[in-house]
Design a protein around this motif. Structure first.
Motif, PDB file in Angstrom:
ATOM      1  N   CYS A  81       0.838  -1.202   0.000  1.00 40.52           N
ATOM      2  CA  CYS A  81       0.000   0.000   0.000  1.00 40.52           C
ATOM      3  C   CYS A  81       0.877   1.258   0.000  1.00 40.52           C
ATOM      4  O   CYS A  81       2.028   1.234   0.445  1.00 40.52           O
ATOM      5  CB  CYS A  81      -0.924   0.010   1.211  1.00 40.52           C
ATOM      6  SG  CYS A  81      -2.202  -1.267   1.163  1.00 40.52           S
ATOM      7  N   GLN A  82       0.288   2.336  -0.497  1.00 39.15           N
ATOM      8  CA  GLN A  82       1.014   3.603  -0.576  1.00 39.15           C
ATOM      9  C   GLN A  82       0.338   4.718   0.213  1.00 39.15           C
ATOM     10  O   GLN A  82       0.886   5.813   0.336  1.00 39.15           O
ATOM     11  CB  GLN A  82       1.117   4.036  -2.049  1.00 39.15           C
ATOM     12  CG  GLN A  82       1.807   3.020  -2.936  1.00 39.15           C
ATOM     13  CD  GLN A  82       1.594   3.337  -4.400  1.00 39.15           C
ATOM     14  OE1 GLN A  82       0.484   3.615  -4.846  1.00 39.15           O
ATOM     15  NE2 GLN A  82       2.681   3.280  -5.169  1.00 39.15           N
ATOM     16  N   GLY A  83      -0.857   4.447   0.733  1.00 35.01           N
ATOM     17  CA  GLY A  83      -1.603   5.437   1.496  1.00 35.01           C
ATOM     18  C   GLY A  83      -2.660   4.739   2.336  1.00 35.01           C
ATOM     19  O   GLY A  83      -2.816   3.512   2.275  1.00 35.01           O
ATOM     20  N   LEU A  84      -3.374   5.522   3.138  1.00 29.79           N
ATOM     21  CA  LEU A  84      -4.375   4.960   4.036  1.00 29.79           C
ATOM     22  C   LEU A  84      -5.680   5.730   3.954  1.00 29.79           C
ATOM     23  O   LEU A  84      -5.690   6.956   3.759  1.00 29.79           O
ATOM     24  CB  LEU A  84      -3.869   4.983   5.479  1.00 29.79           C
ATOM     25  CG  LEU A  84      -2.589   4.192   5.744  1.00 29.79           C
ATOM     26  CD1 LEU A  84      -1.422   5.143   5.998  1.00 29.79           C
ATOM     27  CD2 LEU A  84      -2.741   3.232   6.909  1.00 29.79           C
ATOM     28  N   VAL A  85      -6.782   5.001   4.113  1.00 31.49           N
ATOM     29  CA  VAL A  85      -8.109   5.605   4.228  1.00 31.49           C
ATOM     30  C   VAL A  85      -8.706   5.117   5.541  1.00 31.49           C
ATOM     31  O   VAL A  85      -8.837   3.910   5.756  1.00 31.49           O
ATOM     32  CB  VAL A  85      -9.025   5.214   3.047  1.00 31.49           C
ATOM     33  CG1 VAL A  85     -10.451   5.693   3.303  1.00 31.49           C
ATOM     34  CG2 VAL A  85      -8.495   5.799   1.741  1.00 31.49           C
ATOM     35  N   ALA A  86      -9.015   6.030   6.437  1.00 28.64           N
ATOM     36  CA  ALA A  86      -9.601   5.672   7.729  1.00 28.64           C
ATOM     37  C   ALA A  86     -11.111   5.839   7.653  1.00 28.64           C
ATOM     38  O   ALA A  86     -11.603   6.903   7.265  1.00 28.64           O
ATOM     39  CB  ALA A  86      -9.028   6.547   8.825  1.00 28.64           C
ATOM     40  N   VAL A  87     -11.849   4.788   8.008  1.00 33.23           N
ATOM     41  CA  VAL A  87     -13.311   4.824   7.957  1.00 33.23           C
ATOM     42  C   VAL A  87     -13.841   4.454   9.338  1.00 33.23           C
ATOM     43  O   VAL A  87     -13.672   3.329   9.801  1.00 33.23           O
ATOM     44  CB  VAL A  87     -13.875   3.844   6.909  1.00 33.23           C
ATOM     45  CG1 VAL A  87     -15.391   3.928   6.867  1.00 33.23           C
ATOM     46  CG2 VAL A  87     -13.283   4.131   5.534  1.00 33.23           C
ATOM     47  N   GLY A  88     -14.472   5.407  10.018  1.00 31.47           N
ATOM     48  CA  GLY A  88     -15.018   5.128  11.339  1.00 31.47           C
ATOM     49  C   GLY A  88     -14.931   6.333  12.244  1.00 31.47           C
ATOM     50  O   GLY A  88     -14.825   7.476  11.783  1.00 31.47           O
ATOM     51  N   GLY A  89     -14.947   6.078  13.550  1.00 27.96           N
ATOM     52  CA  GLY A  89     -14.808   7.144  14.531  1.00 27.96           C
ATOM     53  C   GLY A  89     -13.347   7.470  14.776  1.00 27.96           C
ATOM     54  O   GLY A  89     -12.471   7.192  13.956  1.00 27.96           O
ATOM     55  N   GLY A  90     -13.082   8.030  15.954  1.00 29.33           N
ATOM     56  CA  GLY A  90     -11.730   8.443  16.262  1.00 29.33           C
ATOM     57  C   GLY A  90     -10.736   7.304  16.330  1.00 29.33           C
ATOM     58  O   GLY A  90      -9.549   7.494  16.030  1.00 29.33           O
ATOM     59  N   SER A  91     -11.195   6.107  16.690  1.00 23.11           N
ATOM     60  CA  SER A  91     -10.262   4.978  16.845  1.00 23.11           C
ATOM     61  C   SER A  91      -9.613   4.568  15.526  1.00 23.11           C
ATOM     62  O   SER A  91      -8.379   4.489  15.437  1.00 23.11           O
ATOM     63  CB  SER A  91     -10.972   3.785  17.497  1.00 23.11           C
ATOM     64  OG  SER A  91     -11.357   4.108  18.822  1.00 23.11           O
ATOM     65  N   PRO A  92     -10.384   4.285  14.461  1.00 23.61           N
ATOM     66  CA  PRO A  92      -9.735   3.973  13.181  1.00 23.61           C
ATOM     67  C   PRO A  92      -8.904   5.138  12.628  1.00 23.61           C
ATOM     68  O   PRO A  92      -7.848   4.914  12.030  1.00 23.61           O
ATOM     69  CB  PRO A  92     -10.917   3.648  12.257  1.00 23.61           C
ATOM     70  CG  PRO A  92     -12.006   3.200  13.171  1.00 23.61           C
ATOM     71  CD  PRO A  92     -11.846   4.056  14.385  1.00 23.61           C
ATOM     72  N   ILE A  93      -9.374   6.377  12.852  1.00 19.57           N
ATOM     73  CA  ILE A  93      -8.633   7.523  12.317  1.00 19.57           C
ATOM     74  C   ILE A  93      -7.294   7.666  13.029  1.00 19.57           C
ATOM     75  O   ILE A  93      -6.241   7.828  12.392  1.00 19.57           O
ATOM     76  CB  ILE A  93      -9.458   8.819  12.422  1.00 19.57           C
ATOM     77  CG1 ILE A  93     -10.704   8.729  11.524  1.00 19.57           C
ATOM     78  CG2 ILE A  93      -8.616  10.027  12.011  1.00 19.57           C
ATOM     79  CD1 ILE A  93     -11.663   9.899  11.655  1.00 19.57           C
ATOM     80  N   ASP A  94      -7.287   7.589  14.362  1.00 18.45           N
ATOM     81  CA  ASP A  94      -6.024   7.678  15.097  1.00 18.45           C
ATOM     82  C   ASP A  94      -5.094   6.521  14.740  1.00 18.45           C
ATOM     83  O   ASP A  94      -3.875   6.703  14.615  1.00 18.45           O
ATOM     84  CB  ASP A  94      -6.295   7.667  16.605  1.00 18.45           C
ATOM     85  CG  ASP A  94      -6.744   9.023  17.133  1.00 18.45           C
ATOM     86  OD1 ASP A  94      -6.949   9.935  16.316  1.00 18.45           O
ATOM     87  OD2 ASP A  94      -6.899   9.157  18.364  1.00 18.45           O
ATOM     88  N   THR A  95      -5.658   5.324  14.574  1.00 13.39           N
ATOM     89  CA  THR A  95      -4.845   4.164  14.205  1.00 13.39           C
ATOM     90  C   THR A  95      -4.197   4.373  12.841  1.00 13.39           C
ATOM     91  O   THR A  95      -3.003   4.094  12.652  1.00 13.39           O
ATOM     92  CB  THR A  95      -5.700   2.884  14.193  1.00 13.39           C
ATOM     93  OG1 THR A  95      -6.277   2.683  15.486  1.00 13.39           O
ATOM     94  CG2 THR A  95      -4.865   1.670  13.827  1.00 13.39           C
ATOM     95  N   ALA A  96      -4.978   4.861  11.875  1.00 11.41           N
ATOM     96  CA  ALA A  96      -4.441   5.110  10.539  1.00 11.41           C
ATOM     97  C   ALA A  96      -3.337   6.158  10.565  1.00 11.41           C
ATOM     98  O   ALA A  96      -2.307   6.014   9.876  1.00 11.41           O
ATOM     99  CB  ALA A  96      -5.559   5.545   9.591  1.00 11.41           C
ATOM    100  N   GLU A  97      -3.518   7.197  11.358  1.00 12.70           N
ATOM    101  CA  GLU A  97      -2.489   8.239  11.460  1.00 12.70           C
ATOM    102  C   GLU A  97      -1.197   7.663  12.030  1.00 12.70           C
ATOM    103  O   GLU A  97      -0.095   8.003  11.570  1.00 12.70           O
ATOM    104  CB  GLU A  97      -3.004   9.379  12.340  1.00 12.70           C
ATOM    105  CG  GLU A  97      -4.124  10.186  11.712  1.00 12.70           C
ATOM    106  CD  GLU A  97      -4.798  11.134  12.678  1.00 12.70           C
ATOM    107  OE1 GLU A  97      -5.641  11.919  12.233  1.00 12.70           O
ATOM    108  OE2 GLU A  97      -4.498  11.086  13.900  1.00 12.70           O
ATOM    109  N   ALA A  98      -1.341   6.785  13.036  1.00 15.77           N
ATOM    110  CA  ALA A  98      -0.155   6.176  13.640  1.00 15.77           C
ATOM    111  C   ALA A  98       0.540   5.226  12.665  1.00 15.77           C
ATOM    112  O   ALA A  98       1.779   5.201  12.579  1.00 15.77           O
ATOM    113  CB  ALA A  98      -0.538   5.435  14.916  1.00 15.77           C
ATOM    114  N   ILE A  99      -0.233   4.438  11.918  1.00 15.36           N
ATOM    115  CA  ILE A  99       0.356   3.557  10.907  1.00 15.36           C
ATOM    116  C   ILE A  99       1.107   4.390   9.870  1.00 15.36           C
ATOM    117  O   ILE A  99       2.216   4.051   9.442  1.00 15.36           O
ATOM    118  CB  ILE A  99      -0.731   2.709  10.221  1.00 15.36           C
ATOM    119  CG1 ILE A  99      -1.342   1.713  11.214  1.00 15.36           C
ATOM    120  CG2 ILE A  99      -0.164   1.960   9.011  1.00 15.36           C
ATOM    121  CD1 ILE A  99      -2.579   0.997  10.679  1.00 15.36           C
TER     122      ILE A  99
END
Length: 259
Positions: A81-99
């Motif tokens: 993968c070359q990028g991330l798409v976070a779908v959900g509340g704060g938990s998936p978004i924070d996880t994606a940012e950390a990844i």
């Protein structure tokens, strides 16, 4: 975020946003509820229209943890993968940012607890919130739980900020009343705390007051009639403004007590 798309149907623009980031394949970071509700399929279909390939990481079952970050990072790397798409509340978004930041920064996520310790920008992140609450799609802060040491780590850096955010209120129409109330009060609290914070400033005050007006004027309606698109739209915008304001000033005592 350098790009924000807001309004009913905004999620359909995700293919163009990802393509604009010169990304051919993304890791969708989400949870199993988002898969069951069809929100991941909605995002995936919009990506397919622009011939963007994707993988799904749906293991974010609780608040973000180091384990989720490491598992997601492993899948991100192994699938090219070359990028991330976070779908959900704060938990998936924070996880994606950390990844994202750990895809380019060495060591462990533990090494970057605190403010401005990251040294490199990460892979591009497009945040697609499905609650009108955390405002994570517009903040430079992520909170990751270190279960081994029993602590919630706050990571703050401009490198944590998503590259783009899609605020589509139609993704919140199916939220149950309890979640609507809890996330709405969270967003309202962000705005109030940012407004009274000693770090407030004229720009953050504009967004704080906007968020307070939007949320206080629409939360009851969104709670009592979840299919009211106008109320859901105003709540989504209010939560977005709430994220912008506290990311540019600060939260205050309520969040201090919570930590």
């Amino acid at each position: 975020p350098s790009s924000i798309v807001y309004g009913p149907g905004a999620v359909e623009s995700i293919g163009d946003l990802v393509a604009g980031l010169s990304v051919k394949k993304v890791l969708i970071v989400t949870d199993k509820v988002m898969v069951q509700l069809g929100n991941v399929e909605t995002v995936a279909n919009a990506l397919k229209k622009k011939e963007i390939d994707y993988e799904v990481f749906d293991q974010v079952a609780t608040e973000p943890t180091i384990d989720f970050v490491e598992l997601g990072l492993k899948q991100y790397r192994e699938t090219g993968c070359q990028g991330l798409v976070a779908v959900g509340g704060g938990s998936p978004i924070d996880t994606a940012e950390a990844i994202s930041v750990m895809s380019t920064n060495s060591g462990s996520i533990r090494d970057y607890k605190g403010l401005d310790k990251l040294t490199k920008s990460g892979a591009p992140v497009v945040a697609v919130p499905t609650t009108a609450g955390t405002g994570s799609e517009a903040t430079r802060i992520a909170v990751i739980t270190d279960e081994e040491n029993d602590v919630k780590m706050m990571l703050g850096s401009n490198y944590m900020l998503p590259h783009a955010a899609i605020a589509d209120p139609m993704l919140t129409v199916g939220m149950p009343q309890g979640l609507t109330a809890a996330t709405g009060i969270d967003a309202l609290t962000h705005a109030i705390e940012a407004y009274v914070s000693v770090k407030n400033n004229p720009m953050s005050d504009l967004f704080a007051l906007s968020a307070i007006r939007l949320i206080s004027g629409n939360l009851r309606m969104a709670w009592s009639n979840g299919k009211n698109v106008e109320a859901r739209s105003n709540m989504m915008l209010g939560a977005l403004h709430g994220g912008i304001t506290f990311s540019n000033s600060s939260v205050a005592l309520v969040h201090g007590m919570a930590r």
